[in-house]
Design a protein around this motif. Structure first.
Motif, PDB file in Angstrom:
ATOM      1  N   MET A  11       1.111  -1.140  -0.079  1.00  0.00           N
ATOM      2  CA  MET A  11      -0.117   0.034  -0.015  1.00  0.00           C
ATOM      3  C   MET A  11       0.825   1.392   0.035  1.00  0.00           C
ATOM      4  SD  MET A  11      -2.863   1.025   2.793  1.00  0.00           S
ATOM      5  CE  MET A  11      -3.435   2.397   2.968  1.00  0.00           C
ATOM      6  N   THR A  12       0.455   2.182  -0.903  1.00  0.00           N
ATOM      7  CA  THR A  12       1.397   3.435  -0.847  1.00  0.00           C
ATOM      8  C   THR A  12       0.799   4.448  -0.065  1.00  0.00           C
ATOM      9  OG1 THR A  12       2.091   2.737  -3.295  1.00  0.00           O
ATOM     10  CG2 THR A  12       2.286   5.304  -2.337  1.00  0.00           C
ATOM     11  N   THR A  13       1.628   5.125   0.501  1.00  0.00           N
ATOM     12  CA  THR A  13       1.034   6.367   1.374  1.00  0.00           C
ATOM     13  C   THR A  13       1.536   7.547   0.405  1.00  0.00           C
ATOM     14  OG1 THR A  13       1.490   5.362   3.299  1.00  0.00           O
ATOM     15  CG2 THR A  13       1.091   7.831   3.460  1.00  0.00           C
ATOM     16  N   ARG A  14       0.224   8.488   0.364  1.00  0.00           N
ATOM     17  CA  ARG A  14       0.572   9.842  -0.483  1.00  0.00           C
ATOM     18  C   ARG A  14       0.605  11.071   0.610  1.00  0.00           C
ATOM     19  NH1 ARG A  14      -3.981   8.120  -4.480  1.00  0.00           N
ATOM     20  NH2 ARG A  14      -2.873   7.258  -6.020  1.00  0.00           N
ATOM     21  N   ILE A  24       5.997   5.469  -0.400  1.00  0.00           N
ATOM     22  CA  ILE A  24       5.548   7.041  -0.112  1.00  0.00           C
ATOM     23  C   ILE A  24       5.546   7.538  -1.581  1.00  0.00           C
ATOM     24  CG2 ILE A  24       5.922   9.243   0.834  1.00  0.00           C
ATOM     25  CD1 ILE A  24       6.954   7.683   3.364  1.00  0.00           C
ATOM     26  N   GLU A  25       4.385   8.156  -2.004  1.00  0.00           N
ATOM     27  CA  GLU A  25       4.146   8.989  -3.088  1.00  0.00           C
ATOM     28  C   GLU A  25       4.044  10.364  -2.848  1.00  0.00           C
ATOM     29  OE1 GLU A  25       1.722   8.895  -7.269  1.00  0.00           O
ATOM     30  OE2 GLU A  25       0.614   7.969  -5.506  1.00  0.00           O
ATOM     31  N   SER A  26       5.019  11.378  -3.040  1.00  0.00           N
ATOM     32  CA  SER A  26       5.050  12.684  -2.458  1.00  0.00           C
ATOM     33  C   SER A  26       4.670  13.677  -3.762  1.00  0.00           C
ATOM     34  CB  SER A  26       6.543  13.059  -2.001  1.00  0.00           C
ATOM     35  OG  SER A  26       7.063  12.204  -1.280  1.00  0.00           O
ATOM     36  N   PHE A  27       3.888  14.573  -3.187  1.00  0.00           N
ATOM     37  CA  PHE A  27       3.699  15.956  -3.834  1.00  0.00           C
ATOM     38  C   PHE A  27       3.934  17.141  -3.404  1.00  0.00           C
ATOM     39  CE2 PHE A  27       0.749  12.283  -5.002  1.00  0.00           C
ATOM     40  CZ  PHE A  27       0.762  12.188  -6.176  1.00  0.00           C
ATOM     41  N   PHE A  28       4.657  17.959  -4.098  1.00  0.00           N
ATOM     42  CA  PHE A  28       5.049  19.116  -3.492  1.00  0.00           C
ATOM     43  C   PHE A  28       4.565  20.528  -4.268  1.00  0.00           C
ATOM     44  CE2 PHE A  28       8.311  16.186  -3.138  1.00  0.00           C
ATOM     45  CZ  PHE A  28       8.755  15.977  -1.734  1.00  0.00           C
ATOM     46  N   PHE A  29       4.081  21.502  -3.498  1.00  0.00           N
ATOM     47  CA  PHE A  29       3.356  22.757  -4.376  1.00  0.00           C
ATOM     48  C   PHE A  29       3.835  23.811  -3.500  1.00  0.00           C
ATOM     49  CE2 PHE A  29       0.328  21.942  -1.012  1.00  0.00           C
ATOM     50  CZ  PHE A  29      -0.140  23.187  -0.691  1.00  0.00           C
ATOM     51  N   LEU A  30       3.874  25.050  -4.285  1.00  0.00           N
ATOM     52  CA  LEU A  30       4.172  26.289  -3.751  1.00  0.00           C
ATOM     53  C   LEU A  30       2.840  27.122  -3.799  1.00  0.00           C
ATOM     54  CD1 LEU A  30       7.221  27.256  -5.677  1.00  0.00           C
ATOM     55  CD2 LEU A  30       7.179  26.719  -3.163  1.00  0.00           C
TER      56      LEU A  30
END
Length: 71
Positions: free
Chosen positions: A1-4, A36-42
């Motif tokens: 299972m992937t954690t976002r 872990i699937e990471s997303f970054f934003f400004l």
């Protein structure tokens, strides 16, 4: 299972060591984990509420984006 994981930063000033230690370094470390699937934003539009200086927000957005990319 992937954690976002979603990590955002409001560009309201020049990045500093506290940003690196408190947010950037842990986020980069987490992004290297295979589960872990990471997303970054400004959140640059959100920063206008705080700073109310579009030129400063634009400069800070570029500085913070460069810091994330460098790390």
């Amino acid at each position: 299972m992937t954690t976002r994981v979603l990590t955002g930063i409001t560009p309201s000033g020049t990045p500093h060591l506290g940003n690196y230690v408190g947010a950037i370094r842990p986020a980069i470390a987490a992004s290297q984990a295979s589960d872990i699937e990471s997303f970054f934003f400004l959140a640059d539009l959100h920063s206008l509420i705080k700073a109310q200086e579009p030129e400063r927000t634009q400069r800070s957005t570029l500085e913070i984006a460069a810091s994330w990319l460098a790390c």
